[in-house]
Scaffold this motif. Structure first.
Motif, PDB file in Angstrom:
ATOM      1  N   ARG A   1       0.791  -1.229   0.000  1.00 30.03           N
ATOM      2  CA  ARG A   1       0.000   0.000   0.000  1.00 30.03           C
ATOM      3  C   ARG A   1       0.827   1.284   0.000  1.00 30.03           C
ATOM      4  N   THR A   2       2.130   1.217  -0.316  1.00 29.43           N
ATOM      5  CA  THR A   2       2.901   2.448  -0.442  1.00 29.43           C
ATOM      6  C   THR A   2       2.639   3.039  -1.824  1.00 29.43           C
ATOM      7  N   LEU A   3       3.152   4.222  -2.073  1.00 28.89           N
ATOM      8  CA  LEU A   3       2.947   4.870  -3.363  1.00 28.89           C
ATOM      9  C   LEU A   3       3.924   4.333  -4.397  1.00 28.89           C
ATOM     10  N   THR A   4       3.408   4.072  -5.599  1.00 32.36           N
ATOM     11  CA  THR A   4       4.237   3.545  -6.675  1.00 32.36           C
ATOM     12  C   THR A   4       3.559   3.778  -8.016  1.00 32.36           C
ATOM     13  N   GLU A   5       4.343   3.751  -9.082  1.00 29.57           N
ATOM     14  CA  GLU A   5       3.790   3.863 -10.432  1.00 29.57           C
ATOM     15  C   GLU A   5       3.410   2.490 -10.980  1.00 29.57           C
ATOM     16  N   ARG A   6       3.867   1.443 -10.324  1.00 27.94           N
ATOM     17  CA  ARG A   6       3.615   0.083 -10.804  1.00 27.94           C
ATOM     18  C   ARG A   6       2.593  -0.622  -9.918  1.00 27.94           C
ATOM     19  N   GLU A   7       2.198  -1.799 -10.348  1.00 27.36           N
ATOM     20  CA  GLU A   7       1.266  -2.589  -9.549  1.00 27.36           C
ATOM     21  C   GLU A   7       1.905  -2.990  -8.221  1.00 27.36           C
ATOM     22  N   ARG A   8       3.198  -3.317  -8.269  1.00 26.61           N
ATOM     23  CA  ARG A   8       3.941  -3.699  -7.078  1.00 26.61           C
ATOM     24  C   ARG A   8       5.160  -2.788  -6.971  1.00 26.61           C
ATOM     25  N   CYS A   9       5.405  -2.229  -5.788  1.00 28.57           N
ATOM     26  CA  CYS A   9       6.513  -1.286  -5.602  1.00 28.57           C
ATOM     27  C   CYS A   9       7.870  -2.003  -5.706  1.00 28.57           C
ATOM     28  N   ALA A  10       8.927  -1.209  -5.829  1.00 29.42           N
ATOM     29  CA  ALA A  10      10.275  -1.766  -5.987  1.00 29.42           C
ATOM     30  C   ALA A  10      10.699  -2.580  -4.768  1.00 29.42           C
ATOM     31  N   ILE A  11      10.280  -2.185  -3.575  1.00 29.16           N
ATOM     32  CA  ILE A  11      10.665  -2.907  -2.356  1.00 29.16           C
ATOM     33  C   ILE A  11      10.000  -4.280  -2.331  1.00 29.16           C
ATOM     34  N   CYS A  12       8.696  -4.332  -2.606  1.00 26.30           N
ATOM     35  CA  CYS A  12       7.984  -5.617  -2.605  1.00 26.30           C
ATOM     36  C   CYS A  12       8.463  -6.533  -3.739  1.00 26.30           C
ATOM     37  N   ALA A  13       8.894  -5.939  -4.838  1.00 29.59           N
ATOM     38  CA  ALA A  13       9.346  -6.724  -5.992  1.00 29.59           C
ATOM     39  C   ALA A  13      10.792  -7.190  -5.861  1.00 29.59           C
ATOM     40  N   ASP A  14      11.528  -6.646  -4.905  1.00 28.27           N
ATOM     41  CA  ASP A  14      12.944  -6.972  -4.734  1.00 28.27           C
ATOM     42  C   ASP A  14      13.097  -8.341  -4.061  1.00 28.27           C
ATOM     43  N   PRO A  15      13.647  -9.336  -4.776  1.00 23.23           N
ATOM     44  CA  PRO A  15      13.786 -10.674  -4.196  1.00 23.23           C
ATOM     45  C   PRO A  15      14.841 -10.745  -3.088  1.00 23.23           C
ATOM     46  N   HIS A  16      15.669  -9.718  -2.959  1.00 20.81           N
ATOM     47  CA  HIS A  16      16.707  -9.711  -1.931  1.00 20.81           C
ATOM     48  C   HIS A  16      16.212  -9.178  -0.594  1.00 20.81           C
ATOM     49  N   ARG A  17      15.022  -8.610  -0.569  1.00 19.58           N
ATOM     50  CA  ARG A  17      14.458  -8.118   0.687  1.00 19.58           C
ATOM     51  C   ARG A  17      13.976  -9.304   1.512  1.00 19.58           C
ATOM     52  N   ASP A  18      14.071  -9.198   2.828  1.00 20.53           N
ATOM     53  CA  ASP A  18      13.650 -10.260   3.738  1.00 20.53           C
ATOM     54  C   ASP A  18      12.127 -10.218   3.894  1.00 20.53           C
ATOM     55  N   ALA A  19      11.433 -11.136   3.237  1.00 23.05           N
ATOM     56  CA  ALA A  19       9.969 -11.175   3.281  1.00 23.05           C
ATOM     57  C   ALA A  19       9.452 -11.608   4.647  1.00 23.05           C
ATOM     58  N   GLY A  20      10.322 -12.146   5.488  1.00 19.80           N
ATOM     59  CA  GLY A  20       9.927 -12.572   6.826  1.00 19.80           C
ATOM     60  C   GLY A  20       9.924 -11.448   7.848  1.00 19.80           C
ATOM     61  N   LEU A  21      10.412 -10.277   7.447  1.00 19.95           N
ATOM     62  CA  LEU A  21      10.504  -9.117   8.329  1.00 19.95           C
ATOM     63  C   LEU A  21       9.613  -8.020   7.760  1.00 19.95           C
ATOM     64  N   LEU A  22       8.540  -7.690   8.475  1.00 20.25           N
ATOM     65  CA  LEU A  22       7.550  -6.730   7.974  1.00 20.25           C
ATOM     66  C   LEU A  22       7.412  -5.563   8.940  1.00 20.25           C
ATOM     67  N   CYS A  23       7.645  -4.362   8.444  1.00 23.37           N
ATOM     68  CA  CYS A  23       7.532  -3.142   9.245  1.00 23.37           C
ATOM     69  C   CYS A  23       6.219  -2.449   8.898  1.00 23.37           C
ATOM     70  N   VAL A  24       5.387  -2.203   9.909  1.00 20.19           N
ATOM     71  CA  VAL A  24       4.102  -1.545   9.706  1.00 20.19           C
ATOM     72  C   VAL A  24       4.256  -0.072  10.061  1.00 20.19           C
ATOM     73  N   VAL A  25       3.944   0.791   9.091  1.00 19.41           N
ATOM     74  CA  VAL A  25       4.035   2.242   9.274  1.00 19.41           C
ATOM     75  C   VAL A  25       2.681   2.877   8.962  1.00 19.41           C
ATOM     76  N   GLU A  26       2.547   4.138   9.324  1.00 22.92           N
ATOM     77  CA  GLU A  26       1.289   4.842   9.081  1.00 22.92           C
ATOM     78  C   GLU A  26       1.205   5.420   7.674  1.00 22.92           C
ATOM     79  N   GLN A  27       2.288   6.002   7.173  1.00 17.91           N
ATOM     80  CA  GLN A  27       2.245   6.734   5.903  1.00 17.91           C
ATOM     81  C   GLN A  27       3.392   6.332   4.973  1.00 17.91           C
ATOM     82  N   PRO A  28       3.204   6.480   3.653  1.00 24.41           N
ATOM     83  CA  PRO A  28       4.289   6.191   2.710  1.00 24.41           C
ATOM     84  C   PRO A  28       5.555   7.009   2.970  1.00 24.41           C
ATOM     85  N   SER A  29       5.403   8.219   3.481  1.00 23.31           N
ATOM     86  CA  SER A  29       6.578   9.056   3.767  1.00 23.31           C
ATOM     87  C   SER A  29       7.474   8.410   4.820  1.00 23.31           C
ATOM     88  N   GLU A  30       6.896   7.586   5.682  1.00 18.91           N
ATOM     89  CA  GLU A  30       7.685   6.917   6.715  1.00 18.91           C
ATOM     90  C   GLU A  30       8.520   5.782   6.131  1.00 18.91           C
TER      91      GLU A  30
END
Length: 198
Positions: free
Chosen positions: A61-90
């Motif tokens: 739910r962050t802001l992006t021009e694509r269907e899936r943002c670069a962070i979610c699409a990055d296979p090197h990111r740890d999908a087991g670690l999820l940070c919940v924030v209030e706003q995309p600016s965070e």
């Protein structure tokens, strides 16, 4: 008379920006019209394109021009670690200031029943479905320590606990280089309550 009406419309339109009151909006409008028409035209083009093309990531739910943002699409990111924030600016703030290697979920606000903001408005059903996939092992709460933020954090923590996901919260308290006598009582109390071994 139509020129004045258009100028008034421009000033009123600029007032939608945070921190821009009537005088600031007037100053900006006159600056663009008298000194930087090219900049104003560029601003209008980019603004129109951004309003059309930028949406929300279908996963976090962050802001992006694509269907899936670069962070979610990055296979090197740890999908087991999820940070919940209030706003995309965070998300941007954490990415710029830290080496956090996990993924995010953006609530878009805090629970506030008086303002009509409940679990559905924050996408908590989507978060619950994401947690139910069984990939997330730790959920990091990066939610502001207000009354509404505390209630939101508690609600999110309960969703995670039901799914067997460990819940942590970012540390709060004394800023780096801060003086204790300059802190408000609430911040100092949080810092003392969250103390850890030295």
């Amino acid at each position: 008379m139509s020129e004045r009406a258009l100028l008034d419309q421009l000033i009123d339109a600029l007032r939608c920006l945070p921190g821009v009151g009537p005088k600031s909006a007037q100053r900006i409008a006159f600056h663009l019209l008298e000194r930087d028409r090219e900049g104003g035209a560029r601003l209008a083009r980019v603004m129109a394109e951004a309003m059309t093309r930028i949406g929300h990531c279908d996963r976090c739910r962050t802001l992006t021009e694509r269907e899936r943002c670069a962070i979610c699409a990055d296979p090197h990111r740890d999908a087991g670690l999820l940070c919940v924030v209030e706003q995309p600016s965070e998300v941007v703030a954490i990415e710029q200031a830290t080496d956090f290697g996990g993924r995010y979920f953006v609530l878009g606000g805090r629970l506030s029943p008086l303002d009509g903001i409940g679990p559905a408005e924050l996408g908590l059903d989507r978060l619950e479905a994401l947690l139910a996939e069984g990939v997330v092992r730790e959920l990091v709460l990066a939610i502001s320590p207000t009354v509404e933020g505390g209630a939101t954090a508690q609600f999110v923590a309960e969703l995670a606990t039901v799914q067997g996901v460990a819940v942590t919260r970012i540390a709060q308290g004394v800023p780096l280089g801060g003086d204790l006598d300059a802190l408000d009582g609430g911040t100092l109390a949080l810092a003392l309550a969250g103390r850890r071994a030295f």
